[in-house]
Scaffold this active site. Sequence first.
Site, PDB file in Angstrom:
ATOM      1  N   GLU A  74      45.870  45.993  57.274  1.00  0.00           N
ATOM      2  CA  GLU A  74      46.071  46.996  56.227  1.00  0.00           C
ATOM      3  C   GLU A  74      44.768  47.748  55.994  1.00  0.00           C
ATOM      4  O   GLU A  74      44.658  48.526  55.059  1.00  0.00           O
ATOM      5  CB  GLU A  74      46.582  46.346  54.954  1.00  0.00           C
ATOM      6  CG  GLU A  74      45.712  45.236  54.404  1.00  0.00           C
ATOM      7  CD  GLU A  74      46.284  44.622  53.151  1.00  0.00           C
ATOM      8  OE1 GLU A  74      46.342  45.325  52.141  1.00  0.00           O
ATOM      9  OE2 GLU A  74      46.670  43.432  53.190  1.00  0.00           O
ATOM     10  N   CYS A 106      49.454  42.097  53.379  1.00  0.00           N
ATOM     11  CA  CYS A 106      49.053  40.848  54.051  1.00  0.00           C
ATOM     12  C   CYS A 106      50.144  40.280  54.947  1.00  0.00           C
ATOM     13  O   CYS A 106      49.918  39.302  55.664  1.00  0.00           O
ATOM     14  CB  CYS A 106      48.665  39.792  53.017  1.00  0.00           C
ATOM     15  SG  CYS A 106      47.252  40.264  52.034  1.00  0.00           S
ATOM     16  N   THR A 149      37.728  38.521  44.576  1.00  0.00           N
ATOM     17  CA  THR A 149      38.753  38.095  45.535  1.00  0.00           C
ATOM     18  C   THR A 149      38.700  38.940  46.816  1.00  0.00           C
ATOM     19  O   THR A 149      39.701  39.127  47.491  1.00  0.00           O
ATOM     20  CB  THR A 149      40.174  38.129  44.916  1.00  0.00           C
ATOM     21  OG1 THR A 149      40.505  39.479  44.555  1.00  0.00           O
ATOM     22  CG2 THR A 149      40.266  37.265  43.685  1.00  0.00           C
ATOM     23  N   SER A 199      50.792  41.023  40.164  1.00  0.00           N
ATOM     24  CA  SER A 199      50.845  40.658  41.589  1.00  0.00           C
ATOM     25  C   SER A 199      51.053  39.156  41.760  1.00  0.00           C
ATOM     26  O   SER A 199      51.711  38.710  42.701  1.00  0.00           O
ATOM     27  CB  SER A 199      49.583  41.130  42.330  1.00  0.00           C
ATOM     28  OG  SER A 199      48.456  40.331  42.030  1.00  0.00           O
ATOM     29  N   HIS A 237      49.919  31.734  51.717  1.00  0.00           N
ATOM     30  CA  HIS A 237      48.984  32.875  51.752  1.00  0.00           C
ATOM     31  C   HIS A 237      47.941  32.641  50.654  1.00  0.00           C
ATOM     32  O   HIS A 237      48.283  32.316  49.520  1.00  0.00           O
ATOM     33  CB  HIS A 237      49.756  34.180  51.514  1.00  0.00           C
ATOM     34  CG  HIS A 237      48.854  35.347  51.252  1.00  0.00           C
ATOM     35  ND1 HIS A 237      47.862  35.715  52.128  1.00  0.00           N
ATOM     36  CD2 HIS A 237      48.767  36.211  50.200  1.00  0.00           C
ATOM     37  CE1 HIS A 237      47.216  36.771  51.637  1.00  0.00           C
ATOM     38  NE2 HIS A 237      47.742  37.080  50.460  1.00  0.00           N
ATOM     39  N   LYS A 246      48.955  27.657  42.250  1.00  0.00           N
ATOM     40  CA  LYS A 246      50.072  28.171  41.447  1.00  0.00           C
ATOM     41  C   LYS A 246      51.352  28.179  42.289  1.00  0.00           C
ATOM     42  O   LYS A 246      52.436  27.870  41.805  1.00  0.00           O
ATOM     43  CB  LYS A 246      49.766  29.602  40.990  1.00  0.00           C
ATOM     44  CG  LYS A 246      48.717  29.745  39.891  1.00  0.00           C
ATOM     45  CD  LYS A 246      48.505  31.233  39.604  1.00  0.00           C
ATOM     46  CE  LYS A 246      47.263  31.530  38.791  1.00  0.00           C
ATOM     47  NZ  LYS A 246      47.392  31.267  37.365  1.00  0.00           N
ATOM     48  N   ASN A 280      39.558  36.340  50.525  1.00  0.00           N
ATOM     49  CA  ASN A 280      40.829  36.894  51.019  1.00  0.00           C
ATOM     50  C   ASN A 280      40.569  37.699  52.281  1.00  0.00           C
ATOM     51  O   ASN A 280      39.731  38.613  52.289  1.00  0.00           O
ATOM     52  CB  ASN A 280      41.456  37.799  49.945  1.00  0.00           C
ATOM     53  CG  ASN A 280      42.914  38.140  50.251  1.00  0.00           C
ATOM     54  OD1 ASN A 280      43.446  37.756  51.297  1.00  0.00           O
ATOM     55  ND2 ASN A 280      43.566  38.851  49.339  1.00  0.00           N
ATOM     56  N   SER A 313      51.912  42.144  49.662  1.00  0.00           N
ATOM     57  CA  SER A 313      52.250  42.929  48.476  1.00  0.00           C
ATOM     58  C   SER A 313      53.112  44.109  48.868  1.00  0.00           C
ATOM     59  O   SER A 313      53.070  44.594  49.996  1.00  0.00           O
ATOM     60  CB  SER A 313      50.971  43.426  47.814  1.00  0.00           C
ATOM     61  OG  SER A 313      50.365  42.375  47.103  1.00  0.00           O
TER      62      SER A 313
HETATM   63  P1  HMG Z   1      41.180  38.037  35.793  1.00  0.00           P
HETATM   64  O1  HMG Z   1      42.260  38.596  34.964  1.00  0.00           O
HETATM   65  O2  HMG Z   1      39.811  38.584  35.579  1.00  0.00           O
HETATM   66  O3  HMG Z   1      41.085  36.482  35.624  1.00  0.00           O
HETATM   67  O4  HMG Z   1      41.503  38.244  37.316  1.00  0.00           O
HETATM   68  P2  HMG Z   1      41.884  35.504  34.636  1.00  0.00           P
HETATM   69  O5  HMG Z   1      41.495  35.828  33.236  1.00  0.00           O
HETATM   70  O6  HMG Z   1      43.348  35.464  34.991  1.00  0.00           O
HETATM   71  O7  HMG Z   1      41.180  34.130  35.023  1.00  0.00           O
HETATM   72  C1  HMG Z   1      41.375  33.586  36.310  1.00  0.00           C
HETATM   73  C2  HMG Z   1      41.454  32.060  36.155  1.00  0.00           C
HETATM   74  O8  HMG Z   1      40.151  31.572  35.773  1.00  0.00           O
HETATM   75  C3  HMG Z   1      42.399  31.600  35.038  1.00  0.00           C
HETATM   76  O9  HMG Z   1      43.038  30.441  35.537  1.00  0.00           O
HETATM   77  C4  HMG Z   1      41.469  31.231  33.899  1.00  0.00           C
HETATM   78  O10 HMG Z   1      41.992  30.267  33.017  1.00  0.00           O
HETATM   79  C5  HMG Z   1      40.284  30.675  34.678  1.00  0.00           C
HETATM   80  P3  HMG Z   1      44.648  30.351  35.487  1.00  0.00           P
HETATM   81  O11 HMG Z   1      45.049  30.511  34.066  1.00  0.00           O
HETATM   82  O12 HMG Z   1      45.168  31.500  36.345  1.00  0.00           O
HETATM   83  O13 HMG Z   1      44.966  29.011  36.069  1.00  0.00           O
HETATM   84  N1  HMG Z   1      38.996  30.700  33.965  1.00  0.00           N
HETATM   85  C6  HMG Z   1      38.073  29.707  34.063  1.00  0.00           C
HETATM   86  N2  HMG Z   1      38.099  28.553  34.741  1.00  0.00           N
HETATM   87  C7  HMG Z   1      36.981  27.745  34.653  1.00  0.00           C
HETATM   88  N3  HMG Z   1      35.879  28.097  33.932  1.00  0.00           N
HETATM   89  C8  HMG Z   1      35.839  29.247  33.234  1.00  0.00           C
HETATM   90  C9  HMG Z   1      36.971  30.113  33.286  1.00  0.00           C
HETATM   91  N4  HMG Z   1      37.265  31.330  32.759  1.00  0.00           N
HETATM   92  C10 HMG Z   1      38.503  31.669  33.174  1.00  0.00           C
HETATM   93  N5  HMG Z   1      34.746  29.565  32.539  1.00  0.00           N
HETATM   94  C11 HMG Z   1      43.060  38.190  39.139  1.00  0.00           C
HETATM   95  C12 HMG Z   1      42.289  37.359  38.136  1.00  0.00           C
HETATM   96  C13 HMG Z   1      43.648  37.246  40.196  1.00  0.00           C
HETATM   97  C14 HMG Z   1      44.188  38.899  38.429  1.00  0.00           C
HETATM   98  C15 HMG Z   1      42.106  39.207  39.816  1.00  0.00           C
HETATM   99  O14 HMG Z   1      41.064  38.553  40.475  1.00  0.00           O
HETATM  100  C16 HMG Z   1      42.802  40.148  40.771  1.00  0.00           C
HETATM  101  O15 HMG Z   1      43.404  41.137  40.362  1.00  0.00           O
HETATM  102  N6  HMG Z   1      42.741  39.852  42.132  1.00  0.00           N
HETATM  103  C17 HMG Z   1      43.383  40.665  43.134  1.00  0.00           C
HETATM  104  C18 HMG Z   1      44.891  40.482  43.167  1.00  0.00           C
HETATM  105  C19 HMG Z   1      45.333  39.182  43.801  1.00  0.00           C
HETATM  106  O16 HMG Z   1      44.595  38.527  44.497  1.00  0.00           O
HETATM  107  N7  HMG Z   1      46.616  38.823  43.566  1.00  0.00           N
HETATM  108  C20 HMG Z   1      47.195  37.615  44.138  1.00  0.00           C
HETATM  109  C21 HMG Z   1      48.696  37.730  44.362  1.00  0.00           C
HETATM  110  S1  HMG Z   1      49.120  39.174  45.334  1.00  0.00           S
HETATM  111  C22 HMG Z   1      48.640  38.755  46.966  1.00  0.00           C
HETATM  112  O17 HMG Z   1      48.348  37.644  47.243  1.00  0.00           O
HETATM  113  C23 HMG Z   1      48.596  39.870  47.948  1.00  0.00           C
HETATM  114  C24 HMG Z   1      47.188  40.341  48.315  1.00  0.00           C
HETATM  115  O18 HMG Z   1      46.585  39.407  49.190  1.00  0.00           O
HETATM  116  C25 HMG Z   1      47.237  41.735  48.941  1.00  0.00           C
HETATM  117  C26 HMG Z   1      48.121  41.956  50.176  1.00  0.00           C
HETATM  118  O19 HMG Z   1      49.237  41.525  50.270  1.00  0.00           O
HETATM  119  O20 HMG Z   1      47.643  42.707  51.019  1.00  0.00           O
HETATM  120  C27 HMG Z   1      46.286  40.472  47.088  1.00  0.00           C
END
Ligand code: HMG
Length: 389
Positions: A74, A106, A149, A199, A237, A246, A280, A313
Amino acid sequence: MGVAVPDTYVELADLAMARGVAPGKYVEGLGVTRMGVPLVDEDTVTLASRAARMALESAGCSPEDVGLLVVGTETAVDHSKPVASYVQGLLGLPTRCRIFETKHACYGGTAALQMALDWVRSGSAKGRKALIVCSDIARYGVGTPGEPTQGAGAVAMLVSDTPALLALEAGKTGVYSKDVMDFWRPLYSKDALVDGHYSVQCYLDALEGAYRAYQEAAAEPVGEGAYSDRFAALVYHVPYGKMSRKAHRHLRTLDGDAAPDASFDRLVGNSLVLPSQVGNIYTGSMYLALASLLSTAPQDLTGQRVGLFSYGSGSCAEFFSGVVQAGAQERVKALGLQARLSRRRALSIPEYEDVMRAREHLDERPAADAAGSGFRYQGTRDHKRIYAT
Ligand code: HMG
């Protein structure tokens, strides 16, 4: 199988501190310790070529054995010419070879792999092998929630009717697709855009749909216990390690498991050892997780079934399965992937930010005069990309 990652990386704890975030959020919260960051002489083509060469060497194959080359990506380098054509040139693949590129976030590499399986099973391969390469550079905006990520890398696989690693099971596959706006990259942007939390939900919905479809397709007799205990390991993935956790929790809940986290280390843990140090790599992420499983699992997996979940995605997802072949773990261990990761160099955060800025203009960078070697991107001349071999 062959794997290529950049020679440089960023320590996620350093990135967290630079962004004023507790390191625990990235390291434990997301489950990533390091992310691969490529320098300016690396792109999707060089990563793909390095992984493909390793796959050919590891299998003892000559380029002449390949009758189909598909690169899933991609983060292509051209709107028209496929990454696969550059790889053909750099590797010296024969002219009697069908060559193209696939895209679906992906999932693009899995789309290519499934097509290659059909090519082999239909008899069209006539003894030749398919070379499937998943290659990407994951890039989000500096300072955005997606930044920790990122990652970069490629995984190449040879597909034939005499599999040495995994015998993918014909007919045992379940697909789920749905038009959603969870993650995308408009034509005008180098950075991916993402509705992050949505996502995650899209991924889980797709896992549920694909897993149910797999169960229907496999049509196996109902047994005792959790359905997923039919697998010796599950490979999801991995956009970041926590997502696999999760996913597993969701899948075990679907199985009716009252303690859905209890089996995580047993069924998933080994698949995350390498991804947690690379980040990733989009199309290649699940296959890097498979390489991690095969190279780090302490137990003999020969003859055992592995479940694979690929998510792209947008979205398209597939749950499928394969049986580990004798000698597979030794073969993947012999690639020395962990040692290669240990030899990488850490970038400071200012160095990383400089690289990110420089990469914005890579497509117009004048080609360097220095010859270079080892599949390196030199820049462009007369609007043509130049690579050192
Ligand atoms: P965010 O909103 O900044 O983070 O971004 P958050 O507030 O959700 O916190 C992440 C985790 O850290 C949480 O754990 C918190 O509790 C924990 P969870 O509740 O999820 O179990 N946390 C802590 N843990 C320990 N010590 C601390 C602490 N503070 C917080 N001090 C988000 C997270 C993944 C949304 C962001 O990084 C993002 O947007 N990433 C990109 C999108 C992505 O990877 N999505 C995954 C699914 S889609 C997919 O896999 C397809 C993809 O690969 C693309 C494709 O297909 O080409 C992305």
